[in-house]
Write a protein that holds these residues in place. Structure first.
Motif, PDB file in Angstrom:
ATOM      1  N   UNK A 222    -101.321   8.271 -13.259  1.00  0.00           N
ATOM      2  CA  UNK A 222    -102.243   9.370 -12.945  1.00  0.00           C
ATOM      3  C   UNK A 222    -101.491  10.573 -12.404  1.00  0.00           C
ATOM      4  N   UNK A 223    -100.506  10.308 -11.570  1.00  0.00           N
ATOM      5  CA  UNK A 223     -99.714  11.406 -11.005  1.00  0.00           C
ATOM      6  C   UNK A 223     -98.885  12.099 -12.080  1.00  0.00           C
TER       7      UNK A 223
ATOM      8  N   UNK B  80    -104.989  15.010 -20.822  1.00  0.00           N
ATOM      9  CA  UNK B  80    -105.115  13.587 -21.110  1.00  0.00           C
ATOM     10  C   UNK B  80    -105.064  12.761 -19.833  1.00  0.00           C
ATOM     11  N   UNK B  81    -105.675  11.621 -19.906  1.00  0.00           N
ATOM     12  CA  UNK B  81    -105.605  10.599 -18.871  1.00  0.00           C
ATOM     13  C   UNK B  81    -105.520   9.248 -19.566  1.00  0.00           C
ATOM     14  N   UNK B  82    -105.120   8.218 -18.831  1.00  0.00           N
ATOM     15  CA  UNK B  82    -104.935   6.899 -19.438  1.00  0.00           C
ATOM     16  C   UNK B  82    -105.238   5.818 -18.420  1.00  0.00           C
ATOM     17  N   UNK B  83    -105.521   4.614 -18.915  1.00  0.00           N
ATOM     18  CA  UNK B  83    -105.863   3.476 -18.062  1.00  0.00           C
ATOM     19  C   UNK B  83    -105.146   2.237 -18.574  1.00  0.00           C
ATOM     20  N   UNK B  84    -104.496   1.520 -17.666  1.00  0.00           N
ATOM     21  CA  UNK B  84    -103.804   0.278 -18.004  1.00  0.00           C
ATOM     22  C   UNK B  84    -104.814  -0.863 -18.097  1.00  0.00           C
ATOM     23  N   UNK B  85    -104.563  -1.797 -19.023  1.00  0.00           N
ATOM     24  CA  UNK B  85    -105.448  -2.948 -19.210  1.00  0.00           C
ATOM     25  C   UNK B  85    -104.622  -4.121 -19.719  1.00  0.00           C
ATOM     26  N   UNK B  86    -105.043  -5.358 -19.393  1.00  0.00           N
ATOM     27  CA  UNK B  86    -104.300  -6.524 -19.887  1.00  0.00           C
ATOM     28  C   UNK B  86    -104.595  -6.878 -21.332  1.00  0.00           C
TER      29      UNK B  86
ATOM     30  N   UNK C  96     -98.446   1.186 -10.745  1.00  0.00           N
ATOM     31  CA  UNK C  96     -98.169   1.780 -12.054  1.00  0.00           C
ATOM     32  C   UNK C  96     -99.298   2.713 -12.476  1.00  0.00           C
ATOM     33  N   UNK C  97    -100.547   2.314 -12.233  1.00  0.00           N
ATOM     34  CA  UNK C  97    -101.676   3.174 -12.578  1.00  0.00           C
ATOM     35  C   UNK C  97    -101.651   4.467 -11.761  1.00  0.00           C
TER      36      UNK C  97
ATOM     37  N   UNK D  24    -113.967  10.011 -16.468  1.00  0.00           N
ATOM     38  CA  UNK D  24    -114.101  10.619 -15.144  1.00  0.00           C
ATOM     39  C   UNK D  24    -112.831  11.375 -14.761  1.00  0.00           C
ATOM     40  N   UNK D  25    -111.678  10.899 -15.220  1.00  0.00           N
ATOM     41  CA  UNK D  25    -110.445  11.631 -14.942  1.00  0.00           C
ATOM     42  C   UNK D  25    -110.348  12.938 -15.706  1.00  0.00           C
ATOM     43  N   UNK D  26    -110.942  12.983 -16.900  1.00  0.00           N
ATOM     44  CA  UNK D  26    -110.928  14.219 -17.687  1.00  0.00           C
ATOM     45  C   UNK D  26    -111.933  15.243 -17.177  1.00  0.00           C
TER      46      UNK D  26
END
Length: 453
Positions: free
Chosen positions: A266-267, A161-167, A261-262, A183-185
């Motif tokens: 990812x790490x 899994x990967x994730x992205x922060x958004x407002x 934080x992003x 792209x991270x996957x």
């Protein structure tokens, strides 16, 4: 009525050869009672009712009503039963419902943890599950109100899994997050699975919207919508949400910026998520090893053309902070609200006023570098404005004495000269002789007449 202990002792003594009379004298009960329990006609712990049960005639009606409506109040049911001749109390009704187990379990209202769950097979490279995770109390300097939004994507087969922060969870931020996470996957699966989020489909019908259909075509995937109220259908990403909230967000430092934080997220996904062990046909392998073997299609060479816009407040130095860098605007917009927009994957960002007028365009720097990108015209205008306001002199003290100056004295002298010149002139140029005279004797006579009357 014999208890279970008495019943056990009666049968034990009977096996030893005791007579019924001896057993009755030993346990202190009547011989007919002992004989009944030895014959199996009595049930230990249950007192035989002397007459017929008054609740028996109503069992069928109560069962039918509770089958039709498992949430029917017992008080409402009692109202209906009283019209049918039910003479027992409310407590007797509820006791009989519990003792006879008449109220069925509502299958529609059972959660995923309360009903049987099927084992859903996930073929390699078949499905990616997506979900928004709302995270409370982000750092105040982020400017994201009271909630941060995390778009999580997980490969159903391997669990990577990967994730992205958004407002926010609007469609532009969703598309930007989809591109980043994909792209991270390492590629795209054949199917993308969503719940009924409004940016993807109509929440009522579950039909994909026309605007998101173009996104799916761009990345070459099929879109599958989960059935309503079936969160366990995408249980892989739901478990990832729980892990991200408890193991990453809960420990995020207060001073961390959005970009920090992003990077931390990812790490965490790579170090903690990809090293988990999974059971496979050949034994146990890490998530990273299983995911590497999944047949993922390469992602799109360019992101989907959508523009992401966010509101910002320019600083007093006419700088706008965006994605860990600062971009200049004209000094007239210092401390004003602006809108920063850029296409996903684009090289330039536009800064516009709240009315939509673009006032600056800059080449975007890499996120989180902390650099200052300034236009030469903005620099010159800001320096000129700052020097103009800096030559205003020292600030006034609260109790400072400031008498009238030369300009005020000249204006006062002109006013005095006009006053001493006499009456003002009318429009013809001659002195005005009109005046208003009030004769108070008329008022006095009117008052006297009113008093006499």
């Amino acid at each position: 009525m014999l208890t279970w202990e008495d019943d056990v002792e009666v049968h034990a003594l009977a096996k030893r050869g005791w007579t019924i009379s001896a057993i009755a004298r030993h346990i202190g009960f009547d011989r007919k009672t002992v004989r009944k329990y030895l014959a199996g006609d009595g049930k230990p712990g249950v007192r035989a009712r002397p007459g017929p049960d008054p609740f028996d005639p109503f069992v069928d009606y109560v069962s039918a009503r509770l089958t039709e409506d498992p949430h029917l109040w017992a008080r409402t049911l009692l109202d209906e039963l009283e019209e049918l001749g039910f003479g027992l109390s409310y407590q007797s009704l509820t006791r009989n419902i519990r003792a006879r187990n008449l109220r069925p379990v509502c299958e529609a209202c059972r959660t995923a943890t309360e009903r049987p769950n099927a084992v859903i097979p996930h073929a390699p490279g078949e499905e990616t599950q997506w979900d928004w995770l709302e995270l409370p109390d982000p750092p105040e300097f982020w400017g994201w109100d009271k909630t941060a939004h995390l778009l999580v994507g997980s490969l159903s087969h391997s669990g990577k899994w990967r994730a992205a922060l958004a407002p926010s969870e609007d469609q532009p931020h969703l598309i930007a997050g989809l591109d980043r996470v994909t792209r991270g996957l390492g590629g795209v699966t054949r199917v993308w699975r969503f719940d009924r989020m409004a940016a993807v489909c109509d929440p009522g019908s579950g039909r994909v919207t026309a605007s998101f259909a173009g996104v799916a075509k761009h990345y070459g995937v099929s879109v599958t919508i989960c059935p309503p109220r079936r969160g366990n259908r995408k249980g892989v990403v739901e478990k990832v949400n729980h892990t991200a909230a408890q193991r990453w967000w809960r420990t995020l430092a207060d001073e961390a910026t959005v970009e920090q934080a992003q990077a931390s997220l990812d790490r965490f996904a790579a170090v903690r998520g990809d090293t988990r062990l999974r059971g496979t046909a050949d034994g146990r392998s890490s998530v990273a090893v299983v995911a590497k073997a999944e047949p993922l299609a390469p992602g799109s060479a360019v992101p989907y053309p959508v523009i992401v816009a966010e509101s910002r407040t320019a600083s007093r130095q006419a700088l706008v902070s965006y994605r860990g860098n600062r971009y200049s605007v004209s000094p007239e917009l210092a401390a004003a609200q602006v809108v920063v927009s850029h296409p996903v994957g684009g090289q330039f960002c536009d800064i516009a006023t709240t009315s939509g007028i673009v006032v600056a365009r800059h080449r975007m720097a890499a996120d989180g570098l902390g650099v200052m990108v300034r236009d030469s015209g903005h620099v010159i205008a800001l320096d000129a404005a700052a020097m103009a306001t800096a030559a205003t002199g020292r600030p006034h003290r609260r109790k400072e004495r400031i008498p009238p100056g030369p300009a005020a004295k000249a204006a006062a002298a002109q006013l005095l000269q006009q006053r001493d010149a006499g009456p003002t002139s009318n429009q013809s140029g001659s002195p005005s002789t009109e005046s208003t005279v009030v004769d108070l004797s008329a008022y006095e006579r009117a008052a006297q007449n009113r008093t006499i009357q």
